[in-house]
Every structure is written in structure tokens, then in C-alpha cells.
Design an enzyme around this catalytic site. Structure first.
Site, PDB file in Angstrom:
ATOM      1  N   SER A  84       0.843  -1.191   0.000  1.00 42.82           N
ATOM      2  CA  SER A  84       0.000   0.000   0.000  1.00 42.82           C
ATOM      3  C   SER A  84       0.888   1.255   0.000  1.00 42.82           C
ATOM      4  CB  SER A  84      -0.959  -0.048   1.196  1.00 42.82           C
ATOM      5  OG  SER A  84      -2.032   0.831   1.031  1.00 42.82           O
ATOM      6  N   ASP A 175      -1.325  14.003  13.391  1.00 44.03           N
ATOM      7  CA  ASP A 175      -1.505  15.327  12.782  1.00 44.03           C
ATOM      8  C   ASP A 175      -0.726  15.448  11.477  1.00 44.03           C
ATOM      9  OD1 ASP A 175      -3.161  16.109  14.838  1.00 44.03           O
ATOM     10  OD2 ASP A 175      -1.580  17.110  15.976  1.00 44.03           O
ATOM     11  N   HIS A 234      -7.361  -6.010  -0.096  1.00 44.12           N
ATOM     12  CA  HIS A 234      -6.210  -5.104  -0.072  1.00 44.12           C
ATOM     13  C   HIS A 234      -5.157  -5.562   0.938  1.00 44.12           C
ATOM     14  CE1 HIS A 234      -3.865  -1.519  -0.545  1.00 44.12           C
ATOM     15  NE2 HIS A 234      -4.097  -1.113   0.691  1.00 44.12           N
TER      16      HIS A 234
END
Length: 256
Positions: A84, A175, A234
């Protein structure tokens, strides 16, 4: 950046890169299998696992992190496997540092731009008020409304750890990952291809690597081959771990 990593086994080097929200811990079981024939480097990418946090998260930076790891460990060449997001890092690394890349294995990822697909996950993670959490079970219960798949919840909550005072914090830099998410979706491109041996492995139940992606894959990786694992999505390495491990080992055996 001095990435966190674990080394297993002995033999030709194999570097393994996890996906978004993952860590090297996700690959320990498979890494131990491959360690019978390889020196396996399981890596936490920047802002993930126990690696350092940094505001920047994009593929040139993550490939450069990997190059620094090679220099630190004295790795002259390695096969690089990425799943990925880690697959895009691996592709970027092979294109930027072909002299260091013995071969490339990309698990269920194409070099194309992807649409946003993690908005609910970011919302669910951001909604957790970590100072008030009493337990992991408490965190999972609070995520249930937005994240209905229990497997996904448990995967994400592996990023949760305790401070010395018993309170919770994220091991990952949530973040920075959220701010840099548009860069993670961007395509991988290059003026010159990587001409070494490449294996793309996709899951039959995943839409991440489509037949129409193949011309662009071949443009960038002209020696690429494609394996489709039946009954795998996936997370093909979790859905079909034995078949995935065997496909990787077979490819490594054929390319030397």
C-alpha cells in the site's frame, strides 16, 4: 531521519515497508518466515510506529529515509517490498536509487493517484479524546459508530500506547499524517524507468491495482510481472499469508 527497524535472519537483504497507519509489528510473522533465507529489515516509516515524527510526509522524503538506513547498515543492495503506502515508497526508492535496489515487490498498489478513502478513519481517530480514555476497549467502543469493521478498529488501535502516568497517546504522528495525506495519494512518476526485476502482487477482491493500470506500471517498471492472489483483498498478506509468503519467496528465489 534515523528510522526504527528490526533485523531478522541472515542472507541477501530484504527490506519490508508497511502501509498507512501500520508499523513493522504487522510484518513480524512473515518476516520471521523470510528470515530463513534472507536478512530481513522490517522498517517503521516516518511518523509511524517507533520512528521519529516530522511534519513532512511524502515519498521523496520516505525514500531518502530508506537510503539513509542503507548507508547506516552498510546495505549495498536489497530487495524492497512495500504494501500500500509502503508500495509507493518502494517504487519511489527503486526509481530514485536503482543502484541500491536488487529487486522490487509491490503489494496491492499502483503508481497512480488514488482518491481519498480514509476520511472516516481520520474522523474516528481525531474524535477520540485520549486524556479521558480508560482502556483500549473504551477506545474501540467509541470508534464503533464510524468504523464498523472490528478488524480495522483493532488494526488502528495498535497505534495506541500508554504514557508513564497511564494516559494514552498515539505512537504515530496523526496530525502530520492527516496534513500530508494528499501527498500520500499522489502518483509516482519518473523520467527514467527502473529496469530491474519487479513483481506486483494484488488481491483478487481488491480494486487497488486494475488491469488498466498495467501500461503505466510497465512504463515505469518494464520488467514487471503480476500475480493475483485468489480470495484476497487489499490486506492480501493478512487474507492469504501462506500464498503471499510463498509468492514473495518464489520471486526472490528466481531473481537471486
Amino acid at each position: 531521519m534515523l528510522l526504527n527497524y528490526t533485523v531478522l535472519g541472515k542472507g541477501p537483504a530484504l527490506v519490508v515497508l508497511h502501509g498507512l497507519f501500520g508499523s513493522l509489528d504487522n510484518w513480524l510473522t512473515l518476516g520471521r518466515q523470510w528470515a530463513g533465507l534472507n536478512t530481513v529489515y522490517l522498517v517503521d516509516q516516518r511518523n509511524h510506529g517507533r520512528s521519529p515524527h516530522d511534519p513532512r510526509i511524502d515519498f521523496p522524503a520516505m525514500a531518502a529515509d530508506l537510503q539513509e538506513l542503507f548507508a547506516r547498515e552498510g546495505i549495498r543492495q536489497a530487495s524492497v517490498l512495500g504494501h500500500s503506502m509502503g508500495g509507493k515508497t518502494a517504487m519511489r526508492f527503486a526509481l530514485d536509487y536503482p543502484e541500491l535496489t536488487a529487486s522490487l515487490i509491490v503489494a496491492d498498489m499502483a503508481p497512480k493517484t488514488y482518491p481519498s478513502g480514509h476520511d472516516l478513519i481520520f474522523e474516528a481517530l481525531a474524535a477520540l479524546e485520549l486524556p479521558s480514555l480508560q482502556s483500549r476497549e473504551d477506545a474501540e467502543e467509541k470508534m464503533t459508530t464510524l468504523i464498523t469493521d472490528p478488524g480495522v478498529r483493532l488494526f488502528l488501535l495498535k497505534n495506541l500506547t500508554r504514557n508513564k502516568d497511564g494516559s494514552f497517546r498515539w505512537k504515530m504522528n496523526l496530525d502530520a499524517i492527516r496534513a500530508g495525506y494528499p501527498y500520500i495519494l499522489e502518483k509516482i512518476d519518473a523520467d527514467f524507468p527502473y529496469s530491474g526485476p519487479v513483481c506486483f502482487i494484488r488481491g483478487s477482491r481488491s480494486a487497488y491495482v486494475e488491469d488498466r493500470d498495467w501500461p503505466e506500471i510497465i512504463r515505469l517498471f518494464p520488467q514487471a510481472t503480476l500475480i493475483t492472489l485468489p480470495d484476497a483483498g487489499h490486506w492480501l498478506h493478512a487474507d492469504q499469508p501462506a500464498a503471499f509468503a510463498a509468492a514473495v519467496q518464489d520471486f526472490l528465489g528466481r531473481v537471486g
